[in-house]
Each structure stands twice: as C-alpha cells, then as structure tokens.
Design a protein around this motif. Structure first.
Motif, short mmCIF file in Angstrom:
data_model
loop_
_atom_site.label_atom_id
_atom_site.label_comp_id
_atom_site.label_asym_id
_atom_site.label_seq_id
_atom_site.Cartn_x
_atom_site.Cartn_y
_atom_site.Cartn_z
N ASN A 1 0.97 -1.09 0.04
CA ASN A 1 -0.03 -0.17 0.10
C ASN A 1 0.80 1.28 -0.15
OD1 ASN A 1 -2.48 -1.50 0.19
ND2 ASN A 1 -2.14 -1.61 2.45
N ALA A 2 2.11 1.25 -0.01
CA ALA A 2 3.01 2.36 0.17
C ALA A 2 2.87 3.27 -1.32
CB ALA A 2 4.46 2.02 0.05
N SER A 3 2.72 4.60 -1.03
CA SER A 3 2.29 5.39 -2.21
C SER A 3 3.82 5.98 -2.75
CB SER A 3 1.79 6.54 -1.75
OG SER A 3 2.68 7.45 -0.95
N ILE A 4 3.90 6.07 -3.98
CA ILE A 4 5.16 6.81 -4.53
C ILE A 4 5.92 8.08 -3.84
CG2 ILE A 4 6.09 7.91 -6.53
CD1 ILE A 4 5.95 4.99 -7.01
N PRO A 5 5.12 8.97 -3.35
CA PRO A 5 5.56 9.85 -2.37
C PRO A 5 6.06 9.65 -1.17
CG PRO A 5 3.55 10.71 -3.35
CD PRO A 5 3.53 9.26 -3.65
N GLY B 1 18.06 13.15 -5.32
CA GLY B 1 18.60 13.29 -6.79
C GLY B 1 18.10 12.20 -7.50
N ALA B 2 18.33 12.02 -8.75
CA ALA B 2 17.88 11.02 -9.78
C ALA B 2 18.97 9.88 -9.66
CB ALA B 2 17.63 11.60 -11.35
N PHE B 3 18.23 8.80 -10.00
CA PHE B 3 19.08 7.34 -10.01
C PHE B 3 19.27 7.34 -11.51
CE2 PHE B 3 16.88 6.17 -5.92
CZ PHE B 3 18.19 6.93 -5.20
N ARG B 4 20.35 7.74 -12.01
CA ARG B 4 20.47 7.63 -13.49
C ARG B 4 21.04 6.17 -14.10
NH1 ARG B 4 19.58 12.49 -15.52
NH2 ARG B 4 19.71 14.53 -14.27
N ALA B 5 21.63 5.42 -12.87
CA ALA B 5 22.02 4.34 -13.32
C ALA B 5 20.83 3.17 -13.53
CB ALA B 5 22.98 3.56 -12.15
N LEU B 6 19.79 3.60 -12.93
CA LEU B 6 18.48 2.56 -12.96
C LEU B 6 17.97 2.60 -14.23
CD1 LEU B 6 17.39 0.68 -10.70
CD2 LEU B 6 15.53 2.24 -10.28
N ILE C 1 8.34 9.23 -10.95
CA ILE C 1 9.37 8.17 -11.27
C ILE C 1 10.06 8.75 -12.46
CG2 ILE C 1 9.40 5.82 -12.63
CD1 ILE C 1 6.92 4.81 -10.91
N ALA C 2 9.33 9.23 -13.53
CA ALA C 2 10.32 9.74 -14.73
C ALA C 2 11.25 10.96 -14.07
CB ALA C 2 9.56 10.52 -15.67
N ASN C 3 10.93 11.55 -13.38
CA ASN C 3 11.94 12.60 -12.60
C ASN C 3 12.97 12.01 -11.93
OD1 ASN C 3 10.14 14.79 -13.13
ND2 ASN C 3 9.20 14.91 -11.35
N HIS C 4 13.06 10.77 -11.18
CA HIS C 4 13.95 10.30 -10.36
C HIS C 4 14.61 9.21 -11.06
CE1 HIS C 4 13.64 12.66 -6.80
NE2 HIS C 4 12.27 12.71 -7.05
N MET C 5 14.05 8.43 -12.19
CA MET C 5 14.69 7.43 -12.78
C MET C 5 14.38 7.52 -14.40
SD MET C 5 12.54 4.23 -10.27
CE MET C 5 12.70 4.61 -8.67
N LEU D 1 0.52 9.17 -21.11
CA LEU D 1 1.40 9.25 -22.25
C LEU D 1 2.63 10.20 -22.07
CD1 LEU D 1 -1.20 8.77 -25.07
CD2 LEU D 1 0.30 7.12 -24.01
N THR D 2 1.97 11.46 -21.45
CA THR D 2 3.07 12.20 -21.44
C THR D 2 4.30 12.17 -20.56
OG1 THR D 2 1.52 14.10 -21.50
CG2 THR D 2 3.52 14.72 -20.73
N ALA D 3 4.20 11.36 -19.29
CA ALA D 3 5.01 10.86 -18.62
C ALA D 3 5.94 9.69 -19.06
CB ALA D 3 4.27 10.31 -17.12
N LEU D 4 5.20 8.69 -19.90
CA LEU D 4 5.66 7.79 -20.56
C LEU D 4 6.59 8.19 -21.62
CD1 LEU D 4 3.02 5.00 -21.10
CD2 LEU D 4 4.73 4.91 -19.70
N SER D 5 6.38 9.26 -22.47
CA SER D 5 7.27 9.92 -23.43
C SER D 5 8.64 10.58 -22.91
CB SER D 5 6.52 11.13 -24.02
OG SER D 5 6.16 12.18 -23.16
N ARG D 6 8.85 10.78 -21.59
CA ARG D 6 9.83 11.24 -21.02
C ARG D 6 11.05 10.18 -20.70
NH1 ARG D 6 8.31 13.85 -15.65
NH2 ARG D 6 10.51 14.13 -15.74
N LEU D 7 10.63 8.75 -20.85
CA LEU D 7 11.35 7.58 -20.67
C LEU D 7 11.77 6.87 -21.90
CD1 LEU D 7 9.31 6.31 -17.73
CD2 LEU D 7 11.54 7.26 -17.41
#
Length: 340
Positions: free
Chosen positions: A205-209, A216-221, A239-243, A262-268
């Motif tokens: 039940n944990a929320s993303i926030p 900061g971002a986990f660019r290796a993930l 998720i797109a901000n941090h990964m 779709l907007t968030a998915l387009s950032r990945l």
C-alpha cells in the motif's frame, strides 16, 4: 547372446556429461552414481551442483563431510538456519556445524540464507559469490559480511523491515541487480549502490511520495519491476523525474485511462512495458507515439512485439500470453543481459 556392459562403453567424458545432465531427479542421479566410476564422478557433479541444506539434514551434511570433492562441486546453496529464538536457546547451536560445511565450498557462486545468520558467518567467511539472498534484516553485521563479498552482482533482501540504513561505503561495488520484498528497503539502499535493475516483490500500500528518493535522480537505474504497483499520472511523473533512464517498467497498473500517462511515458526511453490492463484497439498505437523505442508491450492477455523491417517500416506482432509471469521474467533476464 552376449550383452554389452554399458558401464564400460568407451565414450568421451564430455558425452557422458551431456547424457547425465538430462537426468532430472536427484534419486535417479544418486542411483546412477553407483553404476560405475565414470558415472559416479559425473552424476555427483549434478547431484551437488545446487543443494538445499537444513540444520537437521544429517544425511546431506555427512555426505559433504565424507568427501571434500563434493563440497567443491557446490555452486549454489540454499541454507535453512534455525530462527534467532531457537539459536539463542541452544547452547551448542546446530548452525555452527552446518556453517563449517561452507568453508569447503570454494566454488560457491550463489548463496541463499534463510533464518538467523550467526555472527560467526559474518566475521569469518569470504566467497566469490555472484548472487546472495537473505531473510535477515540489513544490519551492520550483515553489511560487514557483504563487504567481504565484492563480486556479488545480484542481491536479494527478503526482510520487509528496515530498522536503520547501515553505511554501505565500499560495499558491493559490483551489485547491479537488487531485489527487495517491499519498497522501503530498496529506496533506502539505492543511494548507496549503482543499481541498474530493481525488483520489488510486493509493493503493498505504499505510495510513490512515501518512498520516492530524496537525493536526486538515479540515472544508473534502467529497469523497475514492481509487483502490485498502482500508479496515478503524478506518480509516473515522479518516477520519470528520479529514474529518467528506465528502459523496462513492469508489473504496474494504471489507475486512470492510458491517455493520461502518455506524457510521463514519453519522458522515458522505454523498450519494455508490462501493465495489468486489457489491450484496446488503439492502445499500442498511442504507446508507440509516446515511446519511440518501445519493443515489447505485455498486457493482461496479449503481448505486442515490434518487428522492424529493413526499409525502416514497423509492424506489431501479437502473441497470446501463456504464462505471463514467465514472459515477464524472460524479458527481465534479457534486459539484465543487455547491460552486462
């Protein structure tokens, strides 16, 4: 009529090994090992390659003690130790006897420890492990053990609790694949490791926030597999901000309509998307416009695979889902292999 003694047929050892490798049952391998000297050596190779050892398994313990060669054959070991209450109540813990067997397993590459890990293990043992799994809480004592295993690439922590985050400085320099039972331990550990693949077995039940990283971002993930994760569009944006380099996302559910994401998915730079939804007639075309690099989309009952033509044309082939979990696991392994 003269019969041929199959135990004396002059075949290369490599051929016998291929034949014996196709014997699936341990009991059959054990019987085969009694046929001849050649069969004995080759059957034991498969008998002891991967073992499950418990603190009260006298037969297997004795077999390993009798022959040092058998211990050298062990590459994968799952070790069931007594719970902490039992271990403390016993003056002569059976854990000490069973742990002494590990010292002879010089070719051990995968170790899974279930139950209470005695201090003697974390202080005295060093292996060339590639894979390590434990049900123990991540404690300074466990970190000390992990620090002595620098070759670990796949780490699984199956205890949902996290009392604190021990210092992981100089620990696990090669760990790139992390699996945790719940999200809290994962996001506490991520800042300290260069993880490319994160597998959360039960999101709950944990929320993303509640669990999103604050450093900061986990660019290796590159891959996130989170079972039972239900996302809102703001969640996916977070998720797109941090990964930002995710190429694999599964096994997620969307709380809203696909068009809202779709907007968030387009950032990945997604290549694989596994979602718990039924495919609609325009689902793949919407996803294709948002995610230009997308190659696999796994819905509840259908898999879409992009096939690229030599002339630059694209087409999507549909495949009925048999075992959805097996399909997802295969795609996950492919993603892991692509980054090795």
């Amino acid at each position: 009529m003269k019969t041929t003694d199959m135990s004396t047929v002059d075949l290369p050892v490599e051929l016998w090994r291929l034949i014996i490798a196709r014997v699936p049952e341990k009991d059959a391998l054990a019987s085969l090992s009694q046929v001849s000297h050649v069969f004995h050596l080759e059957a034991e190779r498969f008998l002891y390659c991967a073992i499950i050892l418990t603190h009260d398994d006298d037969a297997l313990s004795k077999a390993l003690r009798v022959s040092c060669r058998r211990a050298l054959l062990v590459e994968e070991c799952t070790l069931y130790l007594p719970p902490s209450s039992t271990a403390k109540a016993s003056a002569s813990s059976p854990s000490s006897d069973i742990l002494s067997l590990l010292s002879g397993m010089h070719n051990l590459r995968s170790l899974s420890l279930r139950g209470h890990i005695p201090a003697s293990l974390t202080c005295s043992y060093s292996f060339h492990l590639r894979t390590f799994c434990t049900t123990e809480i991540l404690s300074p004592r466990l970190v000390a053990f992990l620090r002595a295993q620098p070759d670990i690439r796949h780490l699984s922590l199956l205890n949902p609790k996290l009392t604190s985050t021990p210092s992981l400085t100089d620990a696990l320099p090669n760990a790139h694949d992390l699996a945790t039972l719940t999200p809290a331990p994962a996001f506490a550990i991520l800042p300290h490791l260069t993880v490319t693949h994160l597998d959360i077995l039960a999101w709950g039940n944990a929320s993303i926030p509640d669990v999103h990283p604050t450093c900061g971002a986990f660019r290796a993930l590159h891959a996130l597999h989170a079972r039972d994760l239900r996302l809102t569009p703001p969640d996916l944006n977070l998720i797109a901000n941090h990964m930002p380099n995710l190429t694999f996302i599964g096994d997620i559910s969307f709380k809203g309509h696909l068009s809202e994401y779709l907007t968030a998915l387009s950032r990945l730079p997604l290549r694989t998307l596994v979602i718990n939804h039924t495919a609609r007639s325009n689902s793949v075309s919407m996803l294709e416009l948002a995610c230009r690099d997308l190659e696999h989309v796994v819905f509840t009952k259908l898999i879409y695979v992009r096939e690229r033509g030599q002339n630059g044309s694209n087409a999507w082939r549909t495949v009925p889902v048999g075992d959805r979990h097996e399909v997802t696991a295969d795609l996950w392994r492919t993603s892991l292999t692509s980054l090795q």
